[in-house]
Scaffold this motif. Structure first.
Motif, PDB file in Angstrom:
ATOM      1  N   GLY A 155       0.796  -1.217   0.000  1.00  0.00           N
ATOM      2  CA  GLY A 155       0.000   0.000   0.000  1.00  0.00           C
ATOM      3  C   GLY A 155       0.831   1.270   0.000  1.00  0.00           C
ATOM      4  O   GLY A 155       1.898   1.352  -0.616  1.00  0.00           O
ATOM      5  N   ASP A 156       0.326   2.292   0.715  1.00  0.00           N
ATOM      6  CA  ASP A 156       0.963   3.607   0.743  1.00  0.00           C
ATOM      7  C   ASP A 156       2.250   3.637   1.553  1.00  0.00           C
ATOM      8  O   ASP A 156       2.931   4.669   1.586  1.00  0.00           O
ATOM      9  N   TYR A 157       2.598   2.534   2.214  1.00  0.00           N
ATOM     10  CA  TYR A 157       3.826   2.500   3.011  1.00  0.00           C
ATOM     11  C   TYR A 157       5.045   2.201   2.147  1.00  0.00           C
ATOM     12  O   TYR A 157       6.174   2.471   2.544  1.00  0.00           O
ATOM     13  N   ALA A 158       4.822   1.635   0.969  1.00  0.00           N
ATOM     14  CA  ALA A 158       5.927   1.118   0.171  1.00  0.00           C
ATOM     15  C   ALA A 158       6.812   2.226  -0.397  1.00  0.00           C
ATOM     16  O   ALA A 158       8.040   2.175  -0.275  1.00  0.00           O
TER      17      ALA A 158
ATOM     18  N   LEU B 164       4.987   1.400  -7.095  1.00  0.00           N
ATOM     19  CA  LEU B 164       6.307   1.968  -6.863  1.00  0.00           C
ATOM     20  C   LEU B 164       6.770   2.771  -8.081  1.00  0.00           C
ATOM     21  O   LEU B 164       6.673   2.286  -9.209  1.00  0.00           O
ATOM     22  N   PRO B 165       7.284   3.992  -7.873  1.00  0.00           N
ATOM     23  CA  PRO B 165       7.876   4.744  -8.986  1.00  0.00           C
ATOM     24  C   PRO B 165       9.226   4.135  -9.356  1.00  0.00           C
ATOM     25  O   PRO B 165      10.183   4.189  -8.579  1.00  0.00           O
ATOM     26  N   LEU B 166       9.302   3.541 -10.538  1.00  0.00           N
ATOM     27  CA  LEU B 166      10.491   2.784 -10.900  1.00  0.00           C
ATOM     28  C   LEU B 166      11.718   3.666 -11.121  1.00  0.00           C
ATOM     29  O   LEU B 166      12.841   3.153 -11.146  1.00  0.00           O
ATOM     30  N   ASN B 167      11.526   4.973 -11.258  1.00  0.00           N
ATOM     31  CA  ASN B 167      12.710   5.831 -11.371  1.00  0.00           C
ATOM     32  C   ASN B 167      13.568   5.752 -10.120  1.00  0.00           C
ATOM     33  O   ASN B 167      14.791   5.922 -10.167  1.00  0.00           O
ATOM     34  N   LEU B 168      12.951   5.481  -8.966  1.00  0.00           N
ATOM     35  CA  LEU B 168      13.715   5.366  -7.720  1.00  0.00           C
ATOM     36  C   LEU B 168      14.648   4.162  -7.763  1.00  0.00           C
ATOM     37  O   LEU B 168      15.753   4.207  -7.208  1.00  0.00           O
ATOM     38  N   THR B 169      14.217   3.078  -8.411  1.00  0.00           N
ATOM     39  CA  THR B 169      15.085   1.912  -8.486  1.00  0.00           C
ATOM     40  C   THR B 169      16.317   2.206  -9.341  1.00  0.00           C
ATOM     41  O   THR B 169      17.398   1.681  -9.079  1.00  0.00           O
ATOM     42  N   LEU B 170      16.134   3.034 -10.358  1.00  0.00           N
ATOM     43  CA  LEU B 170      17.279   3.425 -11.183  1.00  0.00           C
ATOM     44  C   LEU B 170      18.225   4.318 -10.388  1.00  0.00           C
ATOM     45  O   LEU B 170      19.441   4.096 -10.363  1.00  0.00           O
ATOM     46  N   LEU B 171      17.680   5.317  -9.708  1.00  0.00           N
ATOM     47  CA  LEU B 171      18.521   6.273  -8.981  1.00  0.00           C
ATOM     48  C   LEU B 171      19.299   5.623  -7.846  1.00  0.00           C
ATOM     49  O   LEU B 171      20.414   6.045  -7.533  1.00  0.00           O
TER      50      LEU B 171
END
Length: 332
Positions: A226-229, A254-261
């Protein structure tokens, strides 16, 4: 035999006591007289037809049991009537007896109660697989555990400490924070109840970042979703591992740009499929857990025991996210 049955999709209030035929032990099987059944979040989902598989109705929910062997089938060696056992079944725990393949059996250690025996395998089995196989945990790393006062959450706190991590436990109340500290958490965070607006999400991310420090968390263990992720993901460190365990708060976006950064990994954890696909590796993990249990480095925390007829109340409490530790239904 008596069973607490799901006859149609619905919540815990739709469960009713009924009768099922007594099971018979086939080749390689034993019949176990169930003494205790632990409740887990899949029990909430399966009766509503929201789980990965849908058993044929009527069925009794409950996948984690302990009890006594009543009869043994053809070809079974090493087991006999009266042996105290524990194991996982496919949604048949809230009934008086079950036929089980001996490959799914484990001996319940002397001095351990049936309630404890019914509370170890699923939560700790999921967690040791998550931390070691999917998270590649190493001593000295930082671990953030969401939903840290539930069954899998407390297992993650205990195993994280056993494997040498610094553990931050995130929970929804002061009472749950105390339970996490008693399990060994180095620090606790008390968060609010979702849904979160943009400002609340940002504030929670800042709480997580402060706890993780400049380096961020090496591993995040998320059985909440949910909103905690997203706030949690924002606190992950470089090449961190985000472990997806479950979604009682809803499926995460999840915003996948965060995984890249962050050059981080998002890792799904499906222990049941792992156990089926890699039985030898899973049994090695279970043996590891039994050693830690014998050393009192882990211990299932059973906080409430329900009578058989009120097993639906235990599932309702799990659905409302009111459980601390493990909820167990006493069958006999």
């Amino acid at each position: 035999m008596r069973a607490l049955l799901s006859r149609a999709p619905g919540g815990p209030d739709t469960l009713e006591m009924g009768e099922l035929p007594d099971p018979q032990a086939g080749p390689g099987e034993v019949v176990v007289a169930i003494r205790a059944c632990a409740i887990n979040y899949p029990d909430v989902l399966v009766i509503e037809d929201k789980y990965q598989f849908k058993p044929q109705r009527p069925f009794a929910p409950g996948g984690e049991i302990s009890g006594l062997i009543e009869t043994v089938g053809e070809g079974v060696t090493g087991w006999r009537p009266g042996d105290r056992v524990m194991g996982n079944v496919s949604m048949a725990g809230l009934q008086e007896r079950v036929a089980m393949n001996v490959a799914a059996l484990h001996r319940l250690p002397e001095g351990r109660s049936f309630a404890e025996g019914a509370s170890l395998l699923l939560t700790y089995g999921t967690t040791i697989h998550a931390l070691l196989d999917r998270g590649h945990m190493k001593a000295g790393e930082q671990l953030l555990v969401l939903g840290a006062a539930g069954g899998v959450g407390l297992a993650a706190v205990e195993l994280g400490k056993a494997f040498g991590a610094r553990v931050v436990a995130a929970v929804s109340s002061d009472e749950k924070a105390q339970a996490a500290r008693e399990a060994g958490a180095d620090e606790t965070i008390v968060y609010g109840r979702a849904p979160f607006d943009k400002d609340q999400s940002k504030a929670l991310a800042e709480q997580f970042k402060a706890a993780g420090g400049k380096a961020g968390f090496d591993l995040i263990y998320d059985p909440v979703g949910g909103d905690y992720a997203e706030p949690a993901l924002r606190s992950i460190g470089w090449e961190g591992r985000y472990l997806v365990i479950g979604f009682p708060a809803g499926i995460s976006r999840l915003p996948l740009n965060l995984t890249l950064l962050k050059s981080c990994d998002v890792c799904g954890v499906f222990w049941g499929a792992f156990a089926a696909r890699s039985p030898d590796a899973n049994r090695a993990h279970i043996e590891h857990l039994f050693r830690l249990w014998a050393e009192d480095r882990i211990a299932p925390r059973v906080t409430e025991i329900f009578p058989f007829e009120l097993g639906g109340n235990a599932i309702a409490k799990m659905a409302n996210r009111g459980a601390i530790g493990k909820l167990v239904v006493e069958i006999s």
